[in-house]
Scaffold this active site. Structure first.
Site, mmCIF file in Angstrom:
data_model
loop_
_atom_site.group_PDB
_atom_site.id
_atom_site.type_symbol
_atom_site.label_atom_id
_atom_site.label_comp_id
_atom_site.label_asym_id
_atom_site.label_seq_id
_atom_site.Cartn_x
_atom_site.Cartn_y
_atom_site.Cartn_z
ATOM 1 N N CYS A 171 -7.755 -5.897 31.435
ATOM 2 C CA CYS A 171 -7.259 -4.519 31.299
ATOM 3 C C CYS A 171 -6.869 -3.973 32.676
ATOM 4 O O CYS A 171 -5.831 -4.361 33.193
ATOM 5 C CB CYS A 171 -8.306 -3.670 30.578
ATOM 6 S SG CYS A 171 -7.560 -2.253 29.765
ATOM 7 N N HIS A 176 -9.373 -6.723 25.739
ATOM 8 C CA HIS A 176 -10.748 -6.998 26.169
ATOM 9 C C HIS A 176 -11.356 -8.156 25.367
ATOM 10 O O HIS A 176 -12.041 -7.920 24.370
ATOM 11 C CB HIS A 176 -11.613 -5.747 25.968
ATOM 12 C CG HIS A 176 -11.290 -4.645 26.908
ATOM 13 N ND1 HIS A 176 -11.934 -4.494 28.118
ATOM 14 C CD2 HIS A 176 -10.392 -3.639 26.825
ATOM 15 C CE1 HIS A 176 -11.440 -3.432 28.740
ATOM 16 N NE2 HIS A 176 -10.505 -2.900 27.982
ATOM 17 N N GLU A 197 -13.846 -9.872 25.990
ATOM 18 C CA GLU A 197 -15.310 -9.949 26.093
ATOM 19 C C GLU A 197 -16.016 -9.436 24.839
ATOM 20 O O GLU A 197 -17.138 -9.844 24.547
ATOM 21 C CB GLU A 197 -15.804 -9.183 27.332
ATOM 22 C CG GLU A 197 -15.671 -7.663 27.301
ATOM 23 C CD GLU A 197 -14.337 -7.153 27.847
ATOM 24 O OE1 GLU A 197 -13.341 -7.903 27.782
ATOM 25 O OE2 GLU A 197 -14.283 -5.988 28.314
HETATM 26 N N1 GLN Z 1 -7.399 2.778 33.381
HETATM 27 C C1 GLN Z 1 -6.546 1.807 32.780
HETATM 28 C C2 GLN Z 1 -5.804 2.367 31.578
HETATM 29 O O1 GLN Z 1 -6.192 3.347 31.005
HETATM 30 C C3 GLN Z 1 -7.319 0.569 32.390
HETATM 31 C C4 GLN Z 1 -8.274 0.816 31.262
HETATM 32 C C5 GLN Z 1 -9.306 -0.277 31.121
HETATM 33 O O2 GLN Z 1 -9.475 -1.086 32.016
HETATM 34 N N2 GLN Z 1 -10.023 -0.282 30.007
HETATM 35 O O3 GLN Z 1 -4.821 1.824 31.175
#
Ligand code: GLN
Length: 545
Positions: free
Chosen positions: A390, A516, A518
């Site tokens: 992300c 994600h 994970e």
């Molecule tokens: N802050 C970034 C976004 O909102 C990444 C979010 C995250 O890593 N979950 O896109």
């Protein structure tokens, strides 16, 4: 009829209630029952989404996009029952819906009170979770907090009523307490006695007691506890400290016949137990050889729970790759200050050991971003395996723009709204969003993987589904320049509109995903990208002959 098992905790927090609840779930699943797990959280937030990871640990995201407590992550790692927003009940949700109903006039002029209206709402939500899947046999409901907390009282009262209404044979109370050791190694049972008394004051006599203790409690101690807490003998179990892994706990309970006692009390005929996946997981644990050190470069490093699922997924990947994974937690703001990044990351310092691979996990806000970019640039140029999740993928894009394309001010508009090169920008769907709670791009959705890429070779499938939690995305207007300069865009949403994965060319393993992975990793089945990342780190460190 469903069977209900309420799990409560006493004496103090952090005794491993979530792991105990999940382990019992794993054992019942091992005997062929369909189990559903529910978490009741006494906090007033509607969900965990607005809480800082420092306050409450990671936010666990379900497929249907609920931002929940990290205990749901435990449930997902130990059991296979479907988890969605109905599995997480908070005081905030309960009050929110009762107050809405009151405003709609649905209480017909009555005075709205904690009992019965709040408790009825809690019961209705537990029953709704139980009904979600028609084939559910057992619902395990974990009540957050510790007995005696003011906030937990309505949940305990709802549990008491549900136990009363369903009858003892259909609903069980399992209470987890602490047996501390005082000087001279003496084990003390008094806090447990008081804790059970506190449960009795709420009108609940626990049926099963699980005592968290440094060692397995002997028969005499267990009998003594049973006598003073009004428990049946044989219903006192020990969750002793294991020096292996928390994933051994189901087997620890199995050896004590916890599942059999629970089923007997619920009037259910026991079935054959198949715990093969757990035994083979332990075999993998014992047969790991060598170590790899993974530098996790992030913001919320002081609290282990902040990146809980990431750390667990790395451990699972170690099991799959037969190698021990050491976590080297690196606060990215500290990397911002150093002029010797190579020395810090390769050889290490007094505080940080050198690393064999870098993982940049998810995160929000500006602090420490340039330290992450430095770590990514270091991994890219030194051919060190890198995994970006992300924010970690967005960091890869920023590094590429600044250091390969030479756009010095390239940034995400999350951190710099005036940059001339907004290579990461707000998702179009987010432009008019004002509320913070539950409004990101959330939950499971599909990605289409390009052939002959690392991401494809990890999943072995063209279309996959993973979960999201973000507001910003790869800016499409830069697709051309990025790919022409060599960055590989290797996965997209099915309509092609969003970039889901980027990979470095000519690199042992440098990959970032917008989702994600994970959240879906299990000790018995590591997430494919974590597995391949650790395999790449291992192979680079110990090249095959
Ligand atoms: N802050 C970034 C976004 O909102 C990444 C979010 C995250 O890593 N979950 O896109």
């Amino acid at each position: 009829m469903n069977k209900y098992i309420f799990i409560t905790g006493g004496v103090c927090s952090s005794l491993g209630k979530g792991v105990a609840a999940s382990s019992l779930g794993a054992l019942l699943e091992g005997r062929g029952f369909n189990v559903r797990m529910v978490k009741c959280d006494p906090y007033i937030n509607v969900d965990a989404g607005t809480m800082s990871p420092y306050q409450h640990g990671e936010v666990y995201v379900t497929d249907d996009g609920a931002e929940t407590d990290l205990d749901l992550g435990n449930y997902a790692r130990f059991t296979s029952g479907h988890l969605s927003r109905v599995n997480s009940i908070t005081t905030g949700q309960v009050y929110d819906s009762v107050i809405r109903k009151e405003r709609e006039g649905r209480y017909l002029g009555r005075c709205v009170q904690v009992i019965p209206h709040i408790t009825d709402e809690i019961k209705a939500r537990i029953l709704a979770a139980a009904r979600e899947d028609a084939d559910t046999d057992v619902v395990i409901i974990e009540i957050g907090g510790t007995v005696g907390d003011i906030e937990s009282i309505p949940f305990l009262e709802a549990a008491r009523q549900l136990i009363h209404e369903s009858g003892k044979i259909n609903a069980l109370s399992v209470h987890l307490t602490l047996i501390p050791e005082v000087s001279g190694g003496e084990l003390k049972t008094k806090p447990t006695q008081h804790s059970v008394k506190a449960m009795q004051e709420q009108g609940i006599q626990p049926d099963v007691l699980i005592c968290r203790a440094p060692v397995m409690l002997d028969e005499t101690t267990r009998r003594k506890i049973a006598l003073f807490t009004n428990m049946e003998s044989g219903a006192v179990f020990t969750s002793y400290n294991v020096d292996t892994t928390i994933y051994e706990i189901p087997l620890v309970f199995f050896d004590q016949k916890l599942d059999q006692v629970v089923l007997k009390k619920l009037g259910v005929e026991s079935r054959h137990a198949n715990l093969k996946p757990w035994y083979s997981m332990m075999e993998s644990f014992q047969s790991r050889k060598g170590k790899v050190r993974i530098g996790i470069v992030g913001k919320y490093m002081d609290l282990h729970d902040s990146y809980k699922s990431v750390y667990e997924a790395l451990f699972h990947a170690g099991l799959a790759c037969a190698v021990e994974v050491d976590l080297v937690k690196i606060d990215s703001s500290r990397l911002e200050e150093t002029d010797h990044i190579d020395a810090v990351l390769k050889r290490g310092t007094a505080e940080v050991s050198g690393v064999d691979g870098i993982l940049v996990p998810g995160g929000f806000g500006q602090r420490g971003i340039n330290g992450m970019v430095k770590a990514a640039a270091w991994a890219r140029t030194n051919k060190i395996p890198y995994f970006g999740i992300c924010l970690g993928m967005q960091i890869m894009v920023i590094d590429w723009s600044r250091n390969v394309l030479g756009w010095e001010d390239a940034d995400s508009t999350e951190f710099n709204q005036d940059t001339k090169h907004p290579v990461i920008s707000l998702l179009e769907t987010q432009v008019n969003v004002k509320d913070y709670g539950g409004t990101m791009r959330l939950g499971g959705s599909e990605s289409v993987l390009e052939p002959e890429t690392r991401v494809f070779s990890a999943y072995g499938d063209k279309v996959i589904s993973e979960r999201h939690r973000h507001r910003y995305e790869f800016s499409n207007k830069y697709r051309g320049e990025m790919t022409e300069s060599g960055l590989r865009l290797t996965a997209f949403t099915p309509d092609g509109s969003l970039v889901e994965c980027v990979e470095w060319p000519d690199h042992p393993w440098g990959l970032g995903v917008q989702f994600h992975p994970e959240f879906k990793s299990k000790p018995t089945a590591a997430a494919p990208l974590f597995r391949d990342f650790i395999a790449a780190v291992r192979d680079k460190k110990q090249p095959a002959d």
